[in-house]
Write an enzyme that holds these catalytic residues in place. Structure first.
Site, mmCIF file in Angstrom:
data_model
loop_
_atom_site.group_PDB
_atom_site.id
_atom_site.type_symbol
_atom_site.label_atom_id
_atom_site.label_comp_id
_atom_site.label_asym_id
_atom_site.label_seq_id
_atom_site.Cartn_x
_atom_site.Cartn_y
_atom_site.Cartn_z
ATOM 1 C CB SER A 455 -0.725 -0.395 1.275
ATOM 2 O OG SER A 455 -1.249 1.269 1.275
ATOM 3 C CE1 TYR A 468 -4.403 -1.969 5.564
ATOM 4 C CE2 TYR A 468 -3.093 -0.083 5.162
ATOM 5 C CZ TYR A 468 -3.824 -1.295 3.982
ATOM 6 O OH TYR A 468 -3.790 -1.166 3.209
HETATM 7 P P1 NAD Z 1 -11.630 -5.759 -0.675
HETATM 8 O O1 NAD Z 1 -11.826 -6.149 0.811
HETATM 9 O O2 NAD Z 1 -12.120 -5.604 -1.665
HETATM 10 O O3 NAD Z 1 -11.267 -7.069 -0.391
HETATM 11 C C1 NAD Z 1 -10.461 -7.809 0.239
HETATM 12 C C2 NAD Z 1 -10.431 -9.199 -0.063
HETATM 13 O O4 NAD Z 1 -9.823 -9.591 0.683
HETATM 14 C C3 NAD Z 1 -11.765 -9.742 0.560
HETATM 15 O O5 NAD Z 1 -13.202 -10.692 -0.452
HETATM 16 C C4 NAD Z 1 -12.095 -10.306 1.554
HETATM 17 O O6 NAD Z 1 -13.057 -11.681 2.349
HETATM 18 C C5 NAD Z 1 -10.524 -11.051 1.600
HETATM 19 N N1 NAD Z 1 -9.749 -11.218 3.388
HETATM 20 C C6 NAD Z 1 -10.245 -10.339 4.214
HETATM 21 N N2 NAD Z 1 -9.259 -11.395 4.708
HETATM 22 C C7 NAD Z 1 -8.980 -12.572 4.691
HETATM 23 C C8 NAD Z 1 -8.059 -14.171 5.298
HETATM 24 N N3 NAD Z 1 -7.867 -13.609 5.578
HETATM 25 N N4 NAD Z 1 -8.179 -14.786 4.232
HETATM 26 C C9 NAD Z 1 -8.301 -14.631 3.429
HETATM 27 N N5 NAD Z 1 -9.257 -13.784 2.611
HETATM 28 C C10 NAD Z 1 -9.410 -12.035 3.325
HETATM 29 O O7 NAD Z 1 -10.147 -4.467 -0.022
HETATM 30 P P2 NAD Z 1 -9.026 -4.714 -1.763
HETATM 31 O O8 NAD Z 1 -9.461 -2.679 -1.617
HETATM 32 O O9 NAD Z 1 -9.382 -4.812 -2.627
HETATM 33 O O10 NAD Z 1 -8.011 -4.663 -0.360
HETATM 34 C C11 NAD Z 1 -6.814 -5.840 -1.123
HETATM 35 C C12 NAD Z 1 -5.930 -5.338 -1.036
HETATM 36 O O11 NAD Z 1 -5.547 -4.090 -1.330
HETATM 37 C C13 NAD Z 1 -5.147 -5.758 0.809
HETATM 38 O O12 NAD Z 1 -4.427 -6.194 0.608
HETATM 39 C C14 NAD Z 1 -5.233 -4.366 0.857
HETATM 40 O O13 NAD Z 1 -4.722 -3.864 1.509
HETATM 41 C C15 NAD Z 1 -4.629 -3.231 0.069
HETATM 42 N N6 NAD Z 1 -5.069 -2.320 -0.495
HETATM 43 C C16 NAD Z 1 -5.839 -1.620 -0.824
HETATM 44 C C17 NAD Z 1 -6.028 -0.443 -1.365
HETATM 45 C C18 NAD Z 1 -7.817 1.005 -0.664
HETATM 46 O O14 NAD Z 1 -7.824 1.746 -1.568
HETATM 47 N N7 NAD Z 1 -8.760 -0.324 -1.032
HETATM 48 C C19 NAD Z 1 -5.547 1.236 -0.682
HETATM 49 C C20 NAD Z 1 -4.177 -0.160 -0.644
HETATM 50 C C21 NAD Z 1 -3.650 -1.225 -0.553
#
Ligand code: NAD
Length: 585
Positions: A455, A468
């Site tokens: 991130s 985080y």
């Molecule tokens: P999201 O919540 O839409 O999707 C995350 C998915 O991961 C969900 O389907 C959830 O069920 C699954 N998940 C969560 N914990 C889990 C576990 N212990 N085992 C298996 N599956 C699990 O979120 P996203 O935004 O798509 O996030 C994806 C990644 O991107 C994450 O690592 C997040 O930290 C990172 N990220 C997101 C953003 C943002 O702004 N959305 C920014 C930077 C980084």
């Protein structure tokens, strides 16, 4: 060295005797493998048995190589015309009634281009898979076009390929190459291949190498200058061609193939992150692509081979596993790989969501997609998953450790349980994935790529996100360390650093230090803010595929993530000031 289980025969043609080996059922379509320089048919000893499960596989030592005899005199004995005679003699001996599927590497591909484009072989070749060896005629026209209209870009391309062709000039000098190959170069070649080309040692090259290399110098001397000076103008392929280009080839530039469509009416392109000797370093991938291509041509539909996605040439048929594939960035990434024709394993702790992603992936273009329900923080469950994937689907080519959860709140509001939870998923989930699937990749020894979703918070401090951000900084550093460790094995590692992306993460994030009502309010508010920002997860997915293709190390995605990345390097003080601001929630 003989190929295990191969049946050998001798084929006489034009004053030489060729050593021909056969594997597999002669009733199946015939695939003829032609080796390059300096090599013998043993270069195929990893690919041939894999293909023999489905096809009648034939390999032969090119004249003057391995256990085939050499023409006398050598000069003039290696012309493309004579090599075509040899190929036809072998094809007539092993498959008199059916056209054959040709596969050539390096000089084996250079000569196969001749076979696939001259009149007298028409009807004898069903398909041709070319790797790392262009048609000398196409090459000649490529050079001429650039000399006639020398734009700066074209001159750059000429100079680039010119530098990569240093060995071609060296091989034109008399006697010296022979002396070198029969002396020190021949002796050290296996070590050089291992060191610079990452070609696994054991049992390769064959002991005939010094003689093969000395004789093979005539392949260059008898053909290169003459053909490049006067390339044929009718060198059109009369069979479908699959072009496999290793992107790290030290001897051939990708640009050489830019205009290939004009010579090949039915062209399928494939690329892979590897060096020149792909029959040794990537036998699984080659066998899979050759099998798919030959099967589709036999089925009468060569044009249906590749998916239509932007990166289909790179990921078609590859096995890609994405964690957190049930939503947001993970789901979009699974779809992008599916569009590129990859086989997808969608992993999520939410079974229904994972199943939906797998189903959609199949509809979009994945030749196969499976859903697996696993909590990535559960070490044993991850071990089971890795075992199951390896036995049922194969070794993963691209692993995307993406599952993650959000956690907001000041350091003193964050409880040890909060810390544990976020580190378990965001950091340990990635560690388990890298450890288990990365191990399988290294044991297979045929490269691969690991993408870890970090991130912008990995390098942008904030008083509102200590836990985080710590988890993501750890993922970033883990990725960098692992990248260094795996570099020598052709396995790339990328850390993806998105900024604000419009996904579900805001509505599931935990806000430490507030009651559940306040938490809900903050979740809603942040979801609204992310919605207003409205950066789609599909763009992150696109950045992920691009990063794998380019082998990038750290990829900030979204303008704010890129800006913060620059600030962290050049004006870290300003970033520290921003870290003190109250979050807008
Ligand atoms: P999201 O919540 O839409 O999707 C995350 C998915 O991961 C969900 O389907 C959830 O069920 C699954 N998940 C969560 N914990 C889990 C576990 N212990 N085992 C298996 N599956 C699990 O979120 P996203 O935004 O798509 O996030 C994806 C990644 O991107 C994450 O690592 C997040 O930290 C990172 N990220 C997101 C953003 C943002 O702004 N959305 C920014 C930077 C980084």
């Amino acid at each position: 060295m003989t190929l295990q289980g191969a049946r050998e025969r001798r084929v006489r043609t034009g004053g030489v005797e060729l050593c021909v080996a056969e594997l597999g059922d002669p009733g199946q379509p015939t695939v003829i493998l032609v080796h390059g320089y300096p090599d013998s048919k043993e270069v195929w000893s990893e690919v041939a048995p894999r293909l023999a499960e489905r096809f009648h596989v034939v390999l032969y030592d090119v004249r003057g190589h391995g256990r085939s005899t050499a023409p006398k005199p050598l000069r003039g004995g290696f012309t493309l015309e004579k090599l075509t005679d040899d190929f036809l003699a072998v094809a007539d001996a092993v498959s008199p009634d059916r056209p054959v599927h040709l596969v050539g590497h390096d000089w084996g591909s250079v000569q196969s281009w001749e076979f696939a484009t001259v009149k007298r072989t028409e009807g004898r070749i069903a398909s041709f898979t070319s790797m790392s060896g262009p048609s000398l005629d196409h090459f000649g026209h490529w050079i001429n076009r650039r000399l006639k209209r020398p734009t700066p870009r074209r001159v750059g391309q000429l100079l680039g390929q010119g530098a990569k062709s240093w060995y071609v000039y060296a091989l034109h000098t008399p006697v010296l190459p022979e002396l070198a190959w029969r002396g020190p170069l021949g002796k050290h070649w296996p070590k050089l291949l291992e060191r610079f080309e990452q070609v696994p040692g054991a049992g390769y090259p064959a002991s005939s190498l010094p003689t093969d290399a000395a004789h093979g110098a005539w392949l260059y001397r008898d053909n290169v200058r003459a053909r490049l000076r006067r390339p044929r103008t009718d060198a059109y392929a009369h069979a479908p061609v699959q072009l496999i280009t290793p992107l790290g080839d030290a001897f051939l530039s990708e640009k050489l193939y830019d205009e290939l469509e004009q010579w090949v009416p039915q062209l399928t392109r494939r690329t892979l992150a590897a060096k020149h000797w792909i029959p040794r370093s990537r036998p699984d991938q080659l066998a899979a692509w050759i099998t798919e291509f030959v099967t589709s041509v036999e089925g009468g539909r060569p044009e249906a081979v590749t998916a239509t996605g932007k990166y289909a040439d790179r990921f078609g048929g590859q096995l890609v596993l994405v964690t957190g594939a049930g939503s947001g960035i993970g789901r979009a990434t699974a779809y992008a790989f599916a569009e590129a024709g990859a086989r997808v394993v969608a992993v999520d702790r939410d079974a229904e969501a994972a199943a939906r992603t797998a189903e959609m992936s199949r509809l979009i273009g994945a030749p196969a997609a499976w859903a697996e329900t696993v909590d990535v923080s559960d070490e044993q469950a991850m071990e089971k998953l890795a075992e199951k994937v390896a036995t049922e689907y194969g070794v993963v080519d691209v692993l995307v450790n993406n599952a993650g959860i959000g956690l907001s709140g000041s350091f003193f509001d964050t409880t040890p349980e909060d810390w544990k939870k976020v580190l378990d998923v965001n950091l340990w989930g990635v560690i388990h994935g890298c450890r288990l699937f990365g191990k399988q990749m290294t044991e297979r020894g045929q490269g691969g790529h690991i993408v870890n979703t970090a991130s912008a918070a990995a390098y942008q401090p904030s008083k509102a996100l200590p836990a985080y951000s710590t988890s993501k900084a750890a993922v970033l550093m883990l990725s960098e360390c692992l990248r260094a460790e795996l570099a020598g094995q052709g396995i790339g590692v990328t850390a993806i650093c998105p900024g604000f992306v419009n996904t579900n993460i805001t509505s599931t994030a935990h806000f430490a230090g507030v009651d559940s009502e306040e938490e809900k309010r903050r979740q809603k508010k942040s979801a609204r803010l992310y919605g207003l920002r409205n950066y789609p997860p599909e763009k992150v997915a696109d950045a992920i595929l691009r990063a794998v293709v380019r082998g990038e190390a750290v990829v900030p995605v979204t303008p704010e993530a890129r800006g913060a990345y620059l600030m962290s390097r050049f004006t870290p003080r300003a970033l520290r000031r921003i870290a003190r601001l109250e979050p807008p929630l």
